[in-house]
Structures are given as C-alpha cells and as structure tokens.
Write a protein that holds these residues in place. Structure first.
Motif, PDB file in Angstrom:
ATOM      1  N   ASP A   1      -9.006  -5.294 -12.588  1.00 26.59           N
ATOM      2  CA  ASP A   1      -8.304  -5.825 -11.737  1.00 26.59           C
ATOM      3  C   ASP A   1      -7.346  -7.036 -11.375  1.00 26.59           C
ATOM      4  O   ASP A   1      -5.967  -7.490 -11.168  1.00 26.59           O
ATOM      5  CB  ASP A   1      -8.926  -5.779  -9.860  1.00 26.59           C
ATOM      6  CG  ASP A   1      -9.551  -4.960  -9.586  1.00 26.59           C
ATOM      7  OD1 ASP A   1      -8.854  -3.430  -9.825  1.00 26.59           O
ATOM      8  OD2 ASP A   1     -10.250  -4.644  -9.263  1.00 26.59           O
TER       9      ASP A   1
ATOM     10  N   ARG B   1      -6.494  -4.382  -3.556  1.00 17.60           N
ATOM     11  CA  ARG B   1      -7.446  -3.304  -4.481  1.00 17.60           C
ATOM     12  C   ARG B   1      -8.691  -4.787  -5.728  1.00 17.60           C
ATOM     13  O   ARG B   1     -10.504  -4.655  -4.916  1.00 17.60           O
ATOM     14  CB  ARG B   1      -7.175  -2.741  -5.739  1.00 17.60           C
ATOM     15  CG  ARG B   1      -8.087  -2.089  -6.834  1.00 17.60           C
ATOM     16  CD  ARG B   1      -7.575  -1.176  -7.413  1.00 17.60           C
ATOM     17  NE  ARG B   1      -6.402  -1.801  -8.665  1.00 17.60           N
ATOM     18  CZ  ARG B   1      -5.104  -1.427  -8.114  1.00 17.60           C
ATOM     19  NH1 ARG B   1      -4.592  -1.051  -6.889  1.00 17.60           N
ATOM     20  NH2 ARG B   1      -4.437  -2.483  -9.039  1.00 17.60           N
TER      21      ARG B   1
ATOM     22  N   GLU C   1      -0.668  -4.060  -3.368  1.00 19.71           N
ATOM     23  CA  GLU C   1      -2.260  -2.918  -3.716  1.00 19.71           C
ATOM     24  C   GLU C   1      -2.738  -3.583  -4.658  1.00 19.71           C
ATOM     25  O   GLU C   1      -4.131  -3.865  -4.580  1.00 19.71           O
ATOM     26  CB  GLU C   1      -1.698  -1.860  -3.894  1.00 19.71           C
ATOM     27  CG  GLU C   1      -0.269  -0.723  -2.697  1.00 19.71           C
ATOM     28  CD  GLU C   1       0.260   0.044  -3.765  1.00 19.71           C
ATOM     29  OE1 GLU C   1       0.060   0.318  -4.701  1.00 19.71           O
ATOM     30  OE2 GLU C   1       0.565   0.546  -2.667  1.00 19.71           O
TER      31      GLU C   1
END
Length: 828
Positions: A85, A518, A514
């Motif tokens: 991430d 996440r 996003e």
C-alpha cells in the motif's frame, strides 16, 4: 600508535571485552555520513529558496519505492500488504508530479510570484490626489494600528479564555461522539465546568505572561516549536522591531534575522525578471487563443452534461440515509451546544469588543482607520481612470502574467482539465451587480454605518437595538442575495461545485484517495469493513518495521566541537555517535513501597518509597576522531593534533541510581541515596600526532586515571542533576499550593511563571570566560586557524555551496540519488 582492532558484535548479558552492540565499519560509516551531508544540503537548498526539478523528484521517489529498508521476508501477509500500500501511494505521487506538473509549473509559479516588480504600477503621467510620501507614511501607520488592534484582541483575557473554552467543548463533543475509542481525549470535569465562565475583566496578557490594564499596550508573544518565541510590540516596526528568542534564551532583533536572507534575494531579483520574459515569449509562441477556448468549451459542456443527471442516479434509500445522518448531526450539536451556551458565548464575544473599546490604543487605532478609509474613498473618482492605466501596466509584468497563467493551468489540470472560466465569469457578474444597483449600494452604506457604531460606540453591542438593527440588515441583504440576484449567486456556487466535482473525478486524484483509503483499511479494518485489532500486523510494525526504520538512522555525525578558555583550546572533529551503542542495552528497575493507612484521623498515615534504577551496557565505538589541543598555561605548555580511536566495550558504562521519597522532609520531594557509575573496558589509540612515543609510554597509567575521572565526573553530574530536579519540584509544589488559595490563577499560569523566572535567572548569570560550540560552518568557528584538513566541516561547507548553486530555483543539492550528475541548464 596504531589503530584499535575492529570491535566484535555481541548482544548478550555478558558481552566480550572487545565487543559492542554495533561495531563501526569505516566504509559503511563514510557512506552513511555522506548521506547525512546530502540531506543537510537539501535543507540548506530549501532555505535558499531552491526547489527540486521533476527529474530529481522522480529519481528520488523511484529509489524510495524500489529500495525498501524493510526485510519483507520477516513480515506476515498483513505486513506485506502494508508495504505494498505504501508503494502504491509513492507511485501515484510520482505520477501526479509527472503528469500534473509535467513542465514544472509549480516550481516556476513559486519562483515567478517572488519576483513581481511592484514598481511597474507607477507609469509616466500618473497624477495622484496624495503624494508618494504621504501614501508611504499612511501605509506604515496602517500597519502599526493594525498590529495594535490584533494585539489587543489576541492578548485580551476574555478572548483567550473563549478560544480555550471552544477547544474544550470540541474535545468533549469528540469524546462523546466516539466514546468507545476516544475517551482519553475528553477534558477533565473541572475545566469543563468553567467553560461558560467569563475571564477577569479588562485584562490583557502580554509577553512572558505579564498582565496589562486598559492604559498599557501589551506585546504579543508567539511560541514556536522547539522552545523558540517571537515577541512583537505593536508600535515597533513589524518584523524588524520584533525580538526573536531561541530555545536557549538568546535574543536577537528581527532585523538581524532578516538580513541573513536579504542579500541572497537581491541577487535573484534581476535575474528572475529577465528569465520570466524569456519564458513568456516561449509560451506565447506555443499556445493559441483558439486552442485554449476550444478545449475549455468541450470540457465545460461534457462536465455540465454529467452533472445534470447526477442527482437522478442517486438511489432514494441513499438520499434518506443522508437526511437521517443530517438530522442526527443537528440533534447532536443542539444537545452539546444548547441555546443557553450559544447565547453566553455571543455575550462573551461582545464583552471582548466592549473591553477593547475601553482601551486607549483601540480608540486611537480604530478612529485612524475609519478616517483613513474616508480620506482615500474621496480620492476614488480621481484615481479611477489613473488606476485603470496603472493596473494594466502591472498586468504587463511578465513575471506576474506568467505566474497567473501557471497557477490557473495547475488548478485546471488537477480538476480533470476543467476550465475556471465559469467561476471567473460568475464572480464578475456579482461584482457588476454591486456596481450598478443604487439600492444595493445604499444597503452597503447602512452596513458601513452599523459597523462604525459597532466598532466605536462603547457598549453599543450590548444594547437591545443592536440585535434588532442587525437582523433588519440581514433580512434586507437576503432580499438582494436570495431574491434579486439569486440567479447570479446560485450560478457562482454551481460553478464552484461543478469544478470541485471535476476535481474529485480526476483519475489520479481518485487513485491517490483510493490508495490512502486502502492503506487505512488494511491497518484498522477487517475485510467486512469493521474496526478490528490486527495482532500480526502490529507485531510486524513493532518488531520488524519500526526497528529496521530506526536502524536506518545509522551514524549521527558531529562535524566539529570547539572549547576554549584561558588555559586550553580544544577542537574535536569527525565525531560519530551511534544510537545502538549509546542507548542502554539493559534497564533494571527495583521499587520498594511501604504504605500504612487507617480510617481514623487519630492514627497518622505513613508511606515511604524507594527506587533503584540501573542503566547498563552503554557503549561507544568511535574511529578516526580528529583532535587538536593547545595548553596555554601551567606546566608543561604543549600542543598536539592527530587521530584517535576510542572504544568503550564489554558491559560498557553502567549507572545505578538509588532515590527515596522525602517523607516528612518538606524541603525535598526525594533524596538521592546513592549514585554509582562503573566502566568496564576503555581502550584508546592515538596516531599521526607529534607525541606518539609519549602517549605509548603513558597509556597504561593514563587509561586507569581516565576511567576513574570519567566515572567520577558522570557520577557527580547525575547527582547534581537529580538534586537540581528535586529543587525545581519543590518550587513548583510550593507555588501550586499558593495558587490554590488565589482566584483566577491556574496550574498552567504557575508553570509558565516559574519557567520564565528560571530563564531570566539564567540570563542574569555572569558570562563565563569559557566557550563551547558545535560548528556547522567554516564562517562560525571559534578557532578558525586550528583543525583537521579532512574534517567533515569541509563537506558541510561544500553542501552549503551546492545548495546555493544553480540557475533560478534549480539546485544540484537535490540530486541525492546520483550526486555526481551534472546540473543541466534551465531557463525559467
């Protein structure tokens, strides 16, 4: 003498005599020091107004993305997702820079805004109703009065308490709304009970906590991070007349601080204007008005079509859910901020205005401002025609034109290439309405009279007709902006909403959001979206990720340390510290508590506490430390220079402190029972000096003496420090007890007063004849003729020179991944 043998690595209860936690590897140390120097160069470049170009940003982000400091093989699946991430966020940020800032618009915008020439506003033939000197004097006077008004409000006791109470209510509302996870944020009940109370009347809190009355002018103090502060008297020159105080209590004027950057700025002004003209010609040659207009029209039409059907696509159940949340939020605020509290806060804000109106400085400043506005309003018609010509001439400044074009292009790129023409035209429509409607102008005149009475007429804000007149003005204003010009107003808000919708629909903006969503989900929530504790992930963070990131800190270089007094001069260079060695490997805490209590007052309570704290295995491994000393008095007088290796190995330095509570002794909080310091293994080697033979002969004897002196010095320092802390705690305790019997004195005020008193005492101490300094520049050395030719202070100066090099805003200091790359030639 030769160098010490390389130390071995041993982390255990009983490490070997020649072992430390993190042995020095000379090659790794030099590489790490070089990285630190490059990072220092980046900081200096930013201080000099430099910025990295896109290539430097791109190669840095690529390096960070590909060269993870974390060993992913030691992580669980959740830990590896966390690293993935983070990589996604870095990659998206890199793409944003590459696409949205493709031609380095942001850097050029910042550069061009710094070099707009205000002198272009005066053109030949301008005849002003007031001469230049009067305008300049009025401008300076306006700044003085503006600072006076701001200072009066910011130092007013009621205003300060009002801000503090708003913060307390916000924390209480937050804790109520998230009670299960944020109870710790709730303020204590005692402070909450005082949020509706007024502060002492007619008080202004100036610098250093001093309280002023209505006939005194307070100075505004701003406390900065790191213990620094700025004190500005409103009637002194802004900035230049301020007093800047560092964390050590040393003071300097604002003018002295400003002079450090003024010289560099003057050099760039002339160059910036010429370069801006070059860019303007280049941009004008590549862009046509027809192309820009066509693109803007297409983007505007396509976005409008999307927005027309947006509301119809929202399911009714989602609309109902939004309405339900809206009602819940409204009820929550009404419950926690009831009408009585709102009325009390409004009354207190009026009280701030009334108290400021009583102050002599307020009346003088406000009367001057209103007379100033009337005077210059009378010159408005005479200035109108001249102002149009002057403003047009300013607009011809190539730096200003280019900066406006760059900012607008950047904003439109981030909003999916949506034009800003809609917002600009809608704003112009409202401006034209205000200019052409006599009734609207009359309403503004009523508003002006209402504001004058509010600002100047004492206690007018507390009279009943104040609220009635305010409501009448508000209702009349609604007739203009909610009825007559509603279409224009709604159009402006619609255009703003459309632009922000386009901003949210931008591909890279959505991707960036996003990515962060996440990351948050993978840290805090499970697959079903519920808040969850993830033991494997937090184990990874605690035992793998954080230790390996901290390990990247590596060596901490201290370029040059100097000490001088009438007896000796001493210089130490190329000193490195390692956190893994300096911090104790073993911490032992032994506590003994005795408590006797009874429910009967005739039987006294007794308690006694003892604490034994041991810090063990504090080690050191320092190589190639350059030294130079000169003994200026006594016998024998000598001087020398060379390189030294020093190792404190084995169990290193162990310090044991035994303290006990003072019990019935009111003169102390605790007693220092014992302090013991022990050094296990101390080794040193000296080379490249003039007295190698002498050091070799004396080393066996000197080692033992040095160990004893170090042990005694550290022992005395710990005891003295603890006794000093005990004395300060006694002072705070006694002052707190006194404050309990005084109204309006808080614990925070007591601590501020004590801290300020200690700073004043420290400043009043007679200056010592000795001086100690850590240097980061060749220009600030105490002993410039003494030193090591390969000292790191030279590298620091080289990085400073690199930070100042480069054309315009460019600098080679930002090329940290490939520092040997040549600086390409840029035009801005």
């Amino acid at each position: 003498m030769s160098s010490l043998p390389t130390a071995s690595k041993d982390v255990s209860d009983q490490p070997g005599k020649n072992a430390v936690t993190d042995p020095v590897m000379r090659e790794r140390m030099q590489m790490d020091v070089d990285r630190k120097m490059r990072f220092y160069g980046i900081i200096e470049a930013f201080r000099n107004g430099k910025m990295p170009d896109n290539q430097q940003i791109d190669e840095t982000l690529r390096y960070v993305e590909s060269q993870s400091p974390i060993d992913e093989s030691q992580l669980s699946g959740e830990g590896r997702r966390l690293i993935a991430d983070t990589r996604d966020i870095i990659e998206t940020a890199r793409l944003i820079v590459k696409e949205k800032n493709a031609d380095e618009l942001f850097q050029n915008f910042v550069f061009h805004t710094a070099y707009v020439d205000p002198g272009r506003s005066k053109i030949e033939g301008d005849v002003l109703p007031v001469d230049t000197q009067t305008v300049k004097a009025d401008g300076q006077q306006a700044l003085v009065h503006l600072r006076t008004l701001l200072t009066l409000f910011l130092t007013n006791s009621e205003f300060r308490k009002l801000l503090n109470d708003v913060g307390l209510i916000g924390r209480d509302m937050f804790a109520t709304g998230a009670a299960k996870i944020a109870e710790a944020a709730r303020p204590d009940a005692e402070r909450m009970a005082q949020v509706d109370d007024a502060a002492p009347a007619d008080q202004w809190q100036g610098a250093n906590g001093k309280v002023h009355g209505p006939n005194e002018t307070p100075a505004l103090q701003v406390n900065l991070p790191g213990g620094r502060s700025i004190i500005q008297h409103p009637k002194e020159d802004f900035g230049a007349g301020a007093t800047v105080r560092d964390k050590d209590g040393k003071e300097m004027s604002g003018a002295e601080a400003a002079n450090k950057v003024q010289a560099k700025k003057d050099e760039l002004v002339e160059r910036g204007t010429q370069e801006a003209q070059d860019v303007q010609r280049e941009v004008n040659g590549n862009t046509t008005a027809d192309d820009t207009s066509a693109q803007a029209g297409v983007a505007k039409r396509s976005l409008k079509d999307k927005l027309l059907g947006l509301k119809d696509k929202i399911p009714q159940e989602h609309k109902d859910r939004v309405d339900e949340h809206k009602d819940n939020v409204k009820h929550f605020f009404e419950e926690n901020f009831p009408e009585e509290r709102r009325d009390q806060f409004i009354w207190r804000m009026k009280k701030v205005v009334v108290e400021c109106q009583k102050h002599d400085d307020y009346q003088g400043a406000m009367n001057w401002f209103l007379n100033f506005l009337e005077t210059y309003h009378a010159h408005g018609k005479a200035l109108a025609e001249t102002g149009v010509r002057s403003a047009g001439h300013v607009a011809e400044d190539p730096a200003l034109k280019q900066a406006v074009l760059e900012l607008r292009t950047l904003l439109e790129r981030f909003a999916n290439n949506t034009s800003l023409d809609g917002i600009i035209n809608a704003t112009q429509d409202l401006y034209n309405d205000a200019q052409n409607d006599p009734a609207l102008r009359a309403w503004f005149e009523k508003l002006d009279a209402f504001v004058r009475r509010t600002l100047l007429q004492p206690a007018y804000v507390l009279q009943p007709q104040y609220n009635e007149e305010g409501r009448a003005l508000l209702d009349e204003g609604k007739g203009f902006f909610d009825v007559k010009y509603r279409a224009h107003k709604d159009n402006l808000f619609d255009q703003i909403e459309a632009w922000f919708v386009a901003f949210g629909e931008d591909r890279l903006n959505k991707r960036f959001g996003e990515d962060w969503s996440r990351l948050t989900k993978d840290i805090l929530f499970d697959d079903e979206g519920n808040l969850a504790f993830k033991p494997h992930l937090w184990n990874d963070i605690r035992h793998v990720i954080l230790p390996q990131i901290i390990d990247q800190v590596g060596y901490i270089p201290i370029p040059r340390v100097e000490y001088t007094d009438p007896t000796v001069d001493l210089v130490i260079e190329n000193l490195t510290l390692q956190g893994a060695n300096i911090l104790p490997n073993i911490i032992e805490v032994e506590a003994q508590n005795y408590v006797k209590f009874s429910p009967y007052s005739t039987i006294p309570d007794v308690h006694h506490h003892e604490l034994i704290l041991t810090l063990g295995q504090m080690q050191a491994d320092m190589r190639d430390v350059a030294f130079c000393f000169k003994k200026k008095s006594g016998f024998p007088r000598l001087s020398d220079h060379g390189l030294a290796d020093v190792m404190l190995g084995g169990t290193g330095l162990t310090a044991t402190v035994h303290i006990a509570s003072a019990s019935k002794d009111s003169s102390s909080v605790f007693h220092v029972q014992n302090v013991n310091v022990k050094i296990d293994t101390l080794k040193f080697a000296i080379r490249d000096s003039k007295h190698d033979t002498l050091y070799k002969i004396l080393r066996p004897l000197a080692t033992g003496l040095i160990k004893k002196q170090i042990q005694k010095a550290i022992q005395d320092a710990i005891r003295t420090g603890l006794e000093y802390v005990d004395g300060q705690l006694v002072t705070v305790r006694d002052r707190m007890n006194e404050a309990k019997a005084q109204d309006g004195v808080s614990r925070t005020d007591v601590l501020k007063e004590i801290f300020q008193r200690k700073k004043e005492e420290a400043q009043s101490v007679k200056e010592r004849k000795s001086e100690f300094k850590i240097d980061t520049s060749r220009n600030s050395m105490l002993l410039p003729d003494v030193g090591y030719e390969k000292g790191w202070i030279q590298k620091v100066s080289d990085r400073k020179d690199a930070a100042a090099a480069g054309e315009g805003w460019h600098s080679p200091a930002f090329s940290i991944i490939n520092p040997n790359a040549t600086l390409k030639s840029h035009k801005v």
